[in-house]
Scaffold this active site. Structure first.
Site, PDB file in Angstrom:
ATOM      1  N   GLY A 171      18.883  39.350  -6.359  1.00 42.14           N
ATOM      2  CA  GLY A 171      18.845  40.801  -6.375  1.00 42.14           C
ATOM      3  C   GLY A 171      19.489  41.381  -5.149  1.00 42.14           C
ATOM      4  CE  LYS A 203      16.217  41.374   1.396  1.00 41.14           C
ATOM      5  NZ  LYS A 203      15.166  42.238   1.012  1.00 41.14           N
ATOM      6  CG  ASP A 208      12.410  50.990  -0.405  1.00 37.94           C
ATOM      7  OD1 ASP A 208      12.241  51.911  -1.243  1.00 37.94           O
ATOM      8  OD2 ASP A 208      13.418  50.269  -0.399  1.00 37.94           O
TER       9      ASP A 208
END
Ligand SMILES: *[C@@H]1O[C@H](CO)[C@@H](O)[C@H](O)[C@H]1NC(C)=O
Ligand SMILES: *[C@@H]1O[C@H](CO)[C@@H](O)[C@H](O)[C@H]1NC(C)=O
Ligand SMILES: *[C@@H]1O[C@H](CO)[C@@H](O)[C@H](O)[C@H]1NC(C)=O
Ligand SMILES: *[C@@H]1O[C@H](CO)[C@@H](O)[C@H](O)[C@H]1NC(C)=O
Ligand SMILES: *[C@@H]1O[C@H](CO)[C@@H](O)[C@H](O)[C@H]1NC(C)=O
Ligand SMILES: *[C@@H]1O[C@H](CO)[C@@H](O)[C@H](O)[C@H]1NC(C)=O
Length: 645
Positions: free
Chosen positions: A333, A354, A451
């Protein structure tokens, strides 16, 4: 002869004090509290002889560059026990000047058996018996300034963070004193300053307890620009203007680490320790054997080992081969902070890697290391574990545990839409709340996620939610963090005060959480319109259905009505609406949400008020009844009366 040798030393010490003291000397004799006991002494001349002797003892010690001193005279009936303490940022001269003022004021009590004067800069107290181990007494109070900060939410959360850190660190620091400052995130470069101090004769536990009381007292000052909390054995102060020199700040970071002498942890440690130790030895042996071949890149999920190791530094080439050179088909993603890749380590373990987009300045790198250390200390079953990191020239990589079931959005709106039953949804709703409550209130640093959205909620094999991407917003350069997170924050989940005014507090996460809960229940995206019978976004639709007492119409049609209890679903919708209220201060904290989710009764927080997206100036903070100086001094009677009966 000896004293001659000491002279140059004294001169150096005095010179040194002079150097580090603020340019303009200031004994800080702003009076906070004063009290005299009402009992008269039995023999005046004895009493004054004793009092004068103890005061001159104290003065001698302060002249010796001490900032804390006790002295006593017990000869004859009217004994005197005295104590003086200056805040450690005071110079020796200022401390003596403050003491001199306190001494002359305390004498206005006449022949009282006990008396006390508390200034910003120092305090002086005497009693007819020893009180040195006293910390918290009736009469502890907050003294609040009467101006309110402008950026209420941001200021409030900065002060809360500052005070919480001081409360944790100070009892662990030798001398029980800390001065610290913190930038107001989203406060346009504003800074808050704080000092915490306990008397040196208190025990560590007593200091902790005293600061805990002081913290809850001083919290009642917010959103005042400044506040103090006074007690017999400790002192706490914050302000939006500096009251100590910049170079007087204490490095409290080492004292915030886990494994300090926090009582709760000590107890858990004690219980777990016995069983755990044996287990850890076995595990370590196994790990040692298996790690002789494979590099320790893999921590394995063996109990204990990862805990002991802290963040692992992975080698870049290992991660490159684990993700097959960050190949597109390995991409899981794209997040706000970087792309995520599936990785298969040599030891067979799956991880998520990441690649961060953040800047490559030295500062960013320095922040990266400290943030990684911080985030890797976060252990909660509803929060994704950070296993380690890798920083190679221009690349910063984070390695997380891998979640096979991917993210919540896939189950709500994507290919697996409609496959979650009510029980699973309820567990997810509770789990996210727990994870956030931990980040906000239980971890030693308050981490605001900023978030929260379904794509940041991953699901494990048992469909337990695990929140991802927390702590990363803190990596953004400070001057940018507000603007770019506004950018990164997904509109629709972002609290209005944060989106519009940049006012950030943990209540912004509460808001996003409320929106996500409505999505989990309805299966509708918050920023997608429903075309029946009028076009409305999710939040408006939920609010109107609630107003018409028609909540259940919101529930995802793919859910079997047999499966859920209508009253429970209604209650959860109302909790979600409490979370999305336009006034941040009216939204519940995440720990309150957890309690409400489990409570059977009506909501303790009353009924939700209307959510508004356009509303601007909500007076967050609500009822701030500033305690006045008078109120504080009224409260003192019981404080000083301790010595008499
Ligand atoms: C501390 O700061 C003051 C100015 O506030 C300065 O005069 C002094 O030299 C500094 N002392 C040290 C040791 O850095
Ligand atoms: C205490 O002493 C003051 C004078 O120092 C006197 O006026 C007062 O009556 C005394 N009170 C008691 C209770 O003895
Ligand atoms: C007070 O004590 C001193 C000796 O300590 C004694 O000489 C004096 O007479 C006493 N005064 C009274 C009023 O008892
Ligand atoms: C104690 O000190 C005060 C002020 O310094 C002085 O006025 C007083 O005479 C002293 N009393 C005794 C008994 O020494
Ligand atoms: C009183 O002072 C003496 C020395 O002057 C000291 O040894 C003693 O410990 C003190 N008492 C208390 C309770 O601090
Ligand atoms: C409160 O405000 C008044 C008037 O603005 C001011 O005179 C007073 O000093 C303030 N009190 C404190 C404690 O700041």
């Amino acid at each position: 002869m000896e004293s001659r040798g000491l002279r140059p030393l004294m001169a150096v010490v005095i010179w040194w004090w002079w150097l580090i003291s603020p340019a303009v000397s200031d004994p800080q004799t702003n009076l906070l509290n004063q009290g005299c006991s009402t009992y008269n002494v039995t023999n005046l001349s004895d009493f004054y002889t004793n009092l004068n002797a103890t005061f001159s003892d104290l003065e001698t010690q302060l002249n010796d560059n001490k900032l804390f001193a006790t002295a006593n005279r017990t000869r004859s009936g009217d004994s005197v026990y005295a104590m003086v303490q200056c805040r450690n940022y005071m110079s020796a001269e200022d401390c003596l000047a403050c003491f001199a003022d306190a001494q002359s004021l305390i004498r206005s009590c006449g022949a009282a058996n006990g008396a006390r004067v508390i200034y910003d800069g120092c305090f002086l107290r005497y009693e007819s018996n020893s009180f040195y181990d006293q910390t918290t007494l009736a009469g502890n109070a907050a003294i609040c300034g009467n101006d309110t900060a402008s950026q209420v939410t941001a200021f409030q959360s900065a002060v809360e963070g500052l005070i919480a850190d001081l409360e944790v660190a100070t009892p662990r620091i030798n001398g029980f004193y800390a001065a610290y400052k913190m930038e107001v995130v989203g406060g346009g470069g504003a800074t808050v300053y704080g000092v915490a101090q306990c008397v040196e004769t208190a025990s560590q536990t007593a200091c902790q307890d005293c600061l805990q009381v002081a913290n809850s007292n001083i919290n009642s000052c917010l959103p005042s620009k400044n506040g103090r909390a006074i007690d017999a054995g400790c002192f706490l102060r914050y302000s939006d203007v500096a009251f100590f020199a910049d170079n007087q700040t204490t490095n409290i970071t080492p004292f915030l680490q886990k494994g300090g002498s926090n009582k709760k942890k000590a107890i858990i440690g004690g219980v777990v320790g016995g069983v755990g130790l044996a287990l850890i030895v076995v595990v370590l042996l196994l790990w040692y054997r298996s790690s002789r071949k494979a590099k320790p890149a893999s921590t394995g999920d063996l109990l204990g080992v990862t805990e002991l190791q802290g963040p692992v530094n992975y080698s870049y080439s290992d991660l490159k081969s684990a993700t097959m050179m960050f190949r597109e088909e390995n991409k899981l993603g794209e997040g706000g902070f970087g792309d995520v890749y599936k990785g298969h380590l040599k030891n067979g373990k799956m991880v998520a890697v990441k690649k961060l987009f953040i800047g490559q300045t030295d500062r960013a790198k320095a922040n990266f290391e400290s943030e990684v250390k911080l985030i890797s200390n976060v252990h909660h079953r509803n929060l994704i574990r950070l296993l380690g990191c890798c920083s190679k020239k221009s690349e910063l990589l984070l390695v997380y545990e891998y979640m096979a079931n991917s993210s919540l959005d896939k189950f709500l709106f994507g290919e697996k839409r409609g496959s979650l039953n009510w029980k699973q949804r309820f567990n997810i709703i509770v789990g996210i709340a727990r994870g956030l409550a931990y980040l906000h209130e239980e971890f030693h640093v308050c981490i605001i996620h900023r978030d929260i959205k379904p794509s940041n909620v991953l699901l494990d094999d048992d469909f337990q939610p695990k929140i991802a991407d927390f702590g990363l917003a803190r990596l953004l350069p400070e001057d940018q963090s507000h603007v770019s997170t506004k950018f990164a924050g997904t509109l629709g989940y972002t609290a209005p005060e944060y989106a519009i005014h940049g006012q950030l507090s943990e209540k912004a996460d509460t808001y996003s959480y409320g929106v996500v809960v409505l999505e989990i229940i309805s299966g509708q995206r918050c920023n997608e319109m429903k075309i029946e019978p009028v076009t409305e976004f999710l939040l408006e639709r939920a609010w109107k259905l609630y107003e018409n007492d028609n909540h259940l119409k919101l529930v995802d049609e793919s859910l079997d009505p047999e499966e859920y209890d209508a009253e429970e679903v209604k209650k959860i919708i109302e909790i979600a609406l409490l979370c999305t209220q336009s006034s941040a201060s009216m939204r519940p904290t995440m720990s309150e949400v957890v309690v409400m989710l489990y409570s059977k009764d009506a909501l303790q927080h009353g009924t939700p008020t209307r959510p508004t997206f356009i509303s601007s100036n909500n007076r967050a903070g609500g009822d701030t009844s500033p305690s006045t100086w008078d109120a504080a001094s009224n409260a003192t009677a019981s404080f000083s009366g301790v010595s008499g009966r």
